[in-house]
Enzyme design. Sequence first.
Site, PDB file in Angstrom:
ATOM      1  N   ASP A   1       0.850  -1.242  -0.180  1.00 29.68           N
ATOM      2  CA  ASP A   1      -0.105   0.054  -0.039  1.00 29.68           C
ATOM      3  C   ASP A   1       0.862   1.307  -0.066  1.00 29.68           C
ATOM      4  O   ASP A   1       0.551   2.333   0.538  1.00 29.68           O
ATOM      5  CB  ASP A   1      -0.883   0.276   1.236  1.00 29.68           C
ATOM      6  CG  ASP A   1      -1.802  -1.337   1.448  1.00 29.68           C
ATOM      7  OD1 ASP A   1      -2.317  -1.576   0.404  1.00 29.68           O
ATOM      8  OD2 ASP A   1      -1.473  -1.710   2.551  1.00 29.68           O
ATOM      9  N   GLY A   2       2.107   1.139  -0.580  1.00 27.61           N
ATOM     10  CA  GLY A   2       3.088   2.243  -0.656  1.00 27.61           C
ATOM     11  C   GLY A   2       4.394   1.937  -0.185  1.00 27.61           C
ATOM     12  O   GLY A   2       4.614   0.766   0.239  1.00 27.61           O
TER      13      GLY A   2
ATOM     14  N   SER B   1       2.451   6.881   0.486  1.00 25.12           N
ATOM     15  CA  SER B   1       1.364   6.051   1.453  1.00 25.12           C
ATOM     16  C   SER B   1       0.206   6.249   0.742  1.00 25.12           C
ATOM     17  O   SER B   1      -0.389   7.305   0.963  1.00 25.12           O
ATOM     18  CB  SER B   1       1.554   6.577   2.885  1.00 25.12           C
ATOM     19  OG  SER B   1       0.803   5.661   3.575  1.00 25.12           O
ATOM     20  N   ARG B   2      -0.190   4.903   0.510  1.00 23.22           N
ATOM     21  CA  ARG B   2      -1.478   5.202  -0.245  1.00 23.22           C
ATOM     22  C   ARG B   2      -2.668   4.969   0.802  1.00 23.22           C
ATOM     23  O   ARG B   2      -3.812   5.368   0.383  1.00 23.22           O
ATOM     24  CB  ARG B   2      -1.879   3.788  -1.079  1.00 23.22           C
ATOM     25  CG  ARG B   2      -0.822   3.771  -2.317  1.00 23.22           C
ATOM     26  CD  ARG B   2      -1.035   2.935  -3.320  1.00 23.22           C
ATOM     27  NE  ARG B   2       0.011   2.836  -4.396  1.00 23.22           N
ATOM     28  CZ  ARG B   2       0.748   2.108  -4.312  1.00 23.22           C
ATOM     29  NH1 ARG B   2       1.219   1.174  -3.287  1.00 23.22           N
ATOM     30  NH2 ARG B   2       1.875   2.211  -5.444  1.00 23.22           N
ATOM     31  N   VAL B   3      -2.548   4.869   2.152  1.00 23.87           N
ATOM     32  CA  VAL B   3      -3.498   5.232   2.910  1.00 23.87           C
ATOM     33  C   VAL B   3      -3.473   6.656   3.439  1.00 23.87           C
ATOM     34  O   VAL B   3      -4.660   7.500   3.776  1.00 23.87           O
ATOM     35  CB  VAL B   3      -3.182   4.601   4.278  1.00 23.87           C
ATOM     36  CG1 VAL B   3      -4.122   4.834   5.489  1.00 23.87           C
ATOM     37  CG2 VAL B   3      -3.356   2.985   4.024  1.00 23.87           C
TER      38      VAL B   3
END
Length: 558
Positions: free
Chosen positions: A340-341, A365-367
């Site tokens: 997720d990154g 960071s895809r969050v």
Amino acid sequence: MEIKPDEIASILRERIEGLDVDSADLSEVGTVLEIGDGIARIHGVDNCQSLEMLELPHDVVGLALNLEEDNVGAVLFGEWDKVSEDDTVKRTGKLLEIPVGEELLGRLVDPLGRPLDDKGDINTSETRSAEHKAPGVVHRQPVTEPMQTGLKAIDSMIPIGRGQRELIIGDRQTGKTAIAIDTIINNKDSDVVCIYVAIGQRMSTVVQVMETLEANDAMKNTIIVAAPADEAAPIKYMAPYAGCAMGEHFLYQGRHALCIYDDLSKHAAAYRQMSLLLRRPPGREAYPGDVFYLHSRLLERAVKLSDEQGAGSLTALPIIETQAGDISAYIPTNVISITDGQIFLETDLFYSGVRPAINVGTSVSRVGGNAQTKAMKKVASQLRLDLSQYRELEAFAQFGSELDPDTQRQLGRGERMVEALNQTERNPMPVAEQVASIYAGTEGYLDRIKTDRVREFLSDLIDRLHSDNKELLDRINETGQLSDEDEEALGKAIGQMVDDFGPDFDEQGNPLEEGESDWVTRREGDERPPVDSDQDGVGADASEAETQAEQEEAGTPA
């Protein structure tokens, strides 16, 4: 004597009918056809399952991987060199299971849960399957809770959440493991259980990591799983799955776990070696075709469970080593697409003194802000963009062209922000201290301080805040928020600190004194001994004598 077939049949029938099936020990056995390099080919265990454990002599455990028509290919754990051809192999009917539980905390173990330190035996009462299906989307919930690393550069720009999979990628010796170790140290007093999986490293390096964690009192809630470089490929292959199973034990109890896989490049190489020995067909870079699945099924087990499932979390920090910064190679691109990154560490930045050496442009960071405290989000929302622009301007400025004042100001602020985000190893910071440091940079307070004095200023600022504004720091740490009143108080405290520390520039950016601030000059002036006017001009005569001596040395007449 004549042998009658009818009599033999009746005797056999009687014996079979009288057999007590419950008391009989029925097991399917086979024999070793060939063995070498930790791989055995076994004949006779026709009903064997994939990933089933097999019993061999000398306490050697086999793991069935290749199920072929006439034999089974198995990898062996233990002293496999004592096993020879024609040895008996027995099925267990069980898939590979790993010992789990509280008893493992504070210990250094191998992937099968056997102790590698000198702290005695480990008596666990529970086991978990090494391979476990990842929870489905129905059993998950979005990642919203921060996993604090204690590193300003990461918590502000590339925030990690509990349940996330964040890749740490970079060349060797760029500080990848240091980020992971600092994260463990930062969470030593939290409710996070940390599992550090060392794959293919020297045992002395793993022991150093353990000693570092013990010195920082972080070993009490940490498990280290070691598959050192001198171990056989099957042990290295098993290590991350074993570490994940140990973490899942806490996950399904509604607790929080962090798994660090250091590193999956060596894990993929061990799997390639094992697969080639098992005669599996090679693909790109000689890796087998399922090398993507090797890592995806491991990292998919990282999860933030729904409230109905206990709301536990398992965070994964896989590490990948690149060659000459090539993130487009096979294994790096595989793991980048699974996670997720990524946090990309750059060699050039590392050698230029940036610690941690994070390339802001390629790290993500895809969050994102969902996994940040509100206070950090408030002060660092523009930080990534500003630093990315600074790096571009820095490259442009190297051409030596004339720069307008705005560009110079932007370069100056970027330079100070890079310095403000620098952090020494093994020194993670609480959220409030990070917020104060970043706020000082983003709001322009550091613009009045020379770059080489920024670190000293921030250190003094934190000390001042702890002594004069401790309630403010505690409030930010506890609530994770920065209210308007707290922001005003923080700004006032930082502004006061700038005045007391001694600014090098005025508010318009003009130097106050050549090389030193007016405050430093004033302080040095205060320390000089005063000239006593009652001593008949002795002080003045001395200074005149010094001037005359200097002129004579230079060959100038007085």
